[in-house]
Design an enzyme around this catalytic site. Structure first.
Site, PDB file in Angstrom:
ATOM      1  N   LYS A 173      -5.100 -13.193  16.023  1.00 10.06           N
ATOM      2  CA  LYS A 173      -6.249 -13.185  15.105  1.00 10.06           C
ATOM      3  C   LYS A 173      -7.239 -14.316  15.362  1.00 10.06           C
ATOM      4  CE  LYS A 173      -5.147  -9.823  12.112  1.00 10.06           C
ATOM      5  NZ  LYS A 173      -3.713  -9.773  11.790  1.00 10.06           N
ATOM      6  N   GLU A 186     -11.543 -10.997   4.454  1.00 13.69           N
ATOM      7  CA  GLU A 186     -10.508 -10.329   3.681  1.00 13.69           C
ATOM      8  C   GLU A 186      -9.178 -10.664   4.341  1.00 13.69           C
ATOM      9  OE1 GLU A 186     -12.094  -8.915   6.160  1.00 13.69           O
ATOM     10  OE2 GLU A 186     -10.365  -8.229   7.338  1.00 13.69           O
ATOM     11  N   SER A 199       1.998  -9.522  19.494  1.00 12.66           N
ATOM     12  CA  SER A 199       0.780  -9.963  18.802  1.00 12.66           C
ATOM     13  C   SER A 199       0.948 -11.206  17.951  1.00 12.66           C
ATOM     14  CB  SER A 199       0.241  -8.818  17.935  1.00 12.66           C
ATOM     15  OG  SER A 199       1.227  -8.342  17.047  1.00 12.66           O
TER      16      SER A 199
HETATM   17  C1  PLP Z   1      -2.924  -8.600  11.643  1.00  9.57           C
HETATM   18  C2  PLP Z   1      -1.854  -8.417  12.640  1.00  9.57           C
HETATM   19  C3  PLP Z   1      -1.646  -7.189  13.290  1.00  9.57           C
HETATM   20  C4  PLP Z   1      -2.428  -5.943  12.979  1.00  9.57           C
HETATM   21  O1  PLP Z   1      -3.778  -6.031  13.183  1.00  9.57           O
HETATM   22  P1  PLP Z   1      -4.502  -5.350  14.446  1.00  9.57           P
HETATM   23  O2  PLP Z   1      -5.928  -5.489  14.129  1.00  9.57           O
HETATM   24  O3  PLP Z   1      -4.035  -3.928  14.487  1.00  9.57           O
HETATM   25  O4  PLP Z   1      -4.075  -6.104  15.635  1.00  9.57           O
HETATM   26  C5  PLP Z   1      -0.666  -7.105  14.262  1.00  9.57           C
HETATM   27  N1  PLP Z   1       0.109  -8.163  14.560  1.00  9.57           N
HETATM   28  C6  PLP Z   1      -0.041  -9.357  13.949  1.00  9.57           C
HETATM   29  C7  PLP Z   1       0.848 -10.486  14.322  1.00  9.57           C
HETATM   30  C8  PLP Z   1      -1.029  -9.523  12.968  1.00  9.57           C
HETATM   31  O5  PLP Z   1      -1.163 -10.714  12.359  1.00  9.57           O
END
Ligand code: PLP
Length: 418
Positions: free
Chosen positions: A113, A135, A402
């Site tokens: 993020k 948000e 992620s």
């Molecule tokens: C917010 C988040 C997501 C989902 O958001 P995307 O916009 O689909 O990437 C996925 N993994 C993590 C660790 C997140 O914080």
């Protein structure tokens, strides 16, 4: 009355000044917002166009990604996970793809993020604005924005549903520590969708000095494009790392899809590489029943949500569905319009993964690699493990990890009955 920013129909969208009101992703995307936001959106589109063609902006952003975020994040061979898959009873001889992990969990603040938050915070400064709003659901995007705001000396207000505030106390405190005001949202289901509405309403009244940093590849154009571009550093690095470390492009990419920003960031730089197959994994939740999951590309239909046309979970009256997922970051009834496009043209395959399988994969990665993943990322791990068993051993599969799982420890411990 304030127009509802979530469902303003296309006929009312003021689009004269927008180059492509119905795109730019095939039929998907567009600008379905009340007139009051038109000026702010035009201003953003212009500022971004200028920034993108300014080498100084690119240099500044790249330097911060390196020195502040800690990029490039590693591409790591997941040897023990790969061996575990190959040794399983249901893995035929000669099968079991080689798994690699793109380690976004190692980025500052623990997830991808920050790439987008920092990029848009820099744009805010460029536009001469002094305040950002955002948000947040689980609080990850809120924390990333609070961090960027502290770093760049911007004022920051984060809108968060009271249900999420209750569930995500550590992230609420992190934001407050960073000097951000967390604004409670009491409306609707008191979760992410409602927080997004509240942030859009605030922006209608404050865009003079305020930029709204949307946290995923959703919202009216140009947001989905901007967020994708800032996240595409993931895929650019990954592509170069594959060529360098593996000596070829990967055969498969797998990423979880909430709004779709980590997936879009990984996929985009590979879109023209026809040999690279891509899978986006949505939140399958408790079951495939309406209200039990958060998988719009798997179970939804085209509709307008939060300013753009994409796949949405909605009932027959076009009412947005309640959603559920074990991971708060995937708990969203919509998805980015570019994913809707990739879905319809067949460039990317989308599927879903249940809460149960995600939790199992969470434990599996933890025990085989010593990496506690975010529950969101565990959805990608779960599906990758399933895929790998049917692929020859000489094929490579990259999972976008992620984020890290620290934020999910309480929830995982509770669900695992530890
Ligand atoms: C917010 C988040 C997501 C989902 O958001 P995307 O916009 O689909 O990437 C996925 N993994 C993590 C660790 C997140 O914080």
């Amino acid at each position: 009355m304030t127009p509802d920013p979530t469902t303003t129909p296309p006929a009312e969208a003021a689009s004269a000044a927008v180059p492509d009101p119905t795109g730019p992703f095939g039929d998907f995307g567009g600008v379905y917002t009340p007139e009051t936001l038109q000026h702010a959106i035009d201003q953003l589109a212009k500022a971004y166009q200028q920034a993108r063609s300014d080498p100084a902006f690119d240099k500044q952003f790249t330097q911060l990604l390196r020195d502040y975020v800690g990029r490039a994040t590693p591409l790591q061979s997941a040897q023990r996970l790969t061996e575990h898959i190959r040794a399983a009873d249901d893995c035929p001889a000669g099968k079991g793809a080689q798994i690699w992990l793109k380690r976004e969990d190692l980025a500052h603040t623990g997830a991808h993020k920050i790439n987008n938050s920092l990029g848009q915070a820099l744009l805010t400064v460029r536009m001469g604005k002094t305040r950002i709003i955002a948000e947040t659901g689980a609080g990850q995007h809120g924390v990333a924005c609070a961090t960027a705001a502290a770093f760049l000396g911007l004022k920051c207000d984060v809108f968060m549903g009271t249900e999420d505030i209750r569930r995500q106390q550590p992230n609420v405190k992190r934001m407050e520590l960073l000097g951000t005001r967390v604004v409670p949202v009491e409306s609707g289901s008191k979760t992410l969708k409602d927080a997004t509405n509240a942030a859009m309403r605030d922006w209608m009244a404050t865009s003079e000095d305020t930029h709204y940093i949307i946290g995923s590849v959703v919202g009216p154009h140009p947001f989905p494009m901007i967020v994708r571009d800032f996240q595409a550093v993931i895929g650019r690095e990954c592509r170069a790392q594959c060529l360098d470390q593996i000596g070829k492009l990967p055969d498969h990419l797998v990423a979880c899809v909430g709004g779709g920003s980590n997936a879009a960031g990984l996929f985009y730089p590979f879109i023209d590489d026809a040999s690279v197959k891509m899978v986006g994994v949505e939140a399958g939740g408790r079951s495939n029943q309406f209200g039990d999951h958060a998988a719009p590309l798997t179970y939804g239909s085209p509709g307008v949500l939060h300013g753009s046309l994409s796949y949405v979970l909605q009932n027959n009256d076009g009412q947005t569905a309640p959603v559920h997922s074990i991971s708060a970051g995937l708990d969203y009834p919509g998805v980015g319009p570019e994913h809707a496009y990739w879905h319809d043209i067949g460039r990317v395959t989308y599927t879903d993964c249940t809460d149960h399988d995600a939790l199992e994969a969470f434990l599996l990665l933890t025990r085989t690699e010593g990496i506690i993943p975010a529950l969101e990322s565990a959805h990608a791990v779960a599906h990758a493990v399933k895929m790998a068993k049917d692929l020859p051993t000489d094929q490579t599969l990259v999972i976008n990890l992620s984020g890290r799982g620290d934020k999910d420890l309480d929830e995982a411990i509770r669900l695992l009955g530890m």
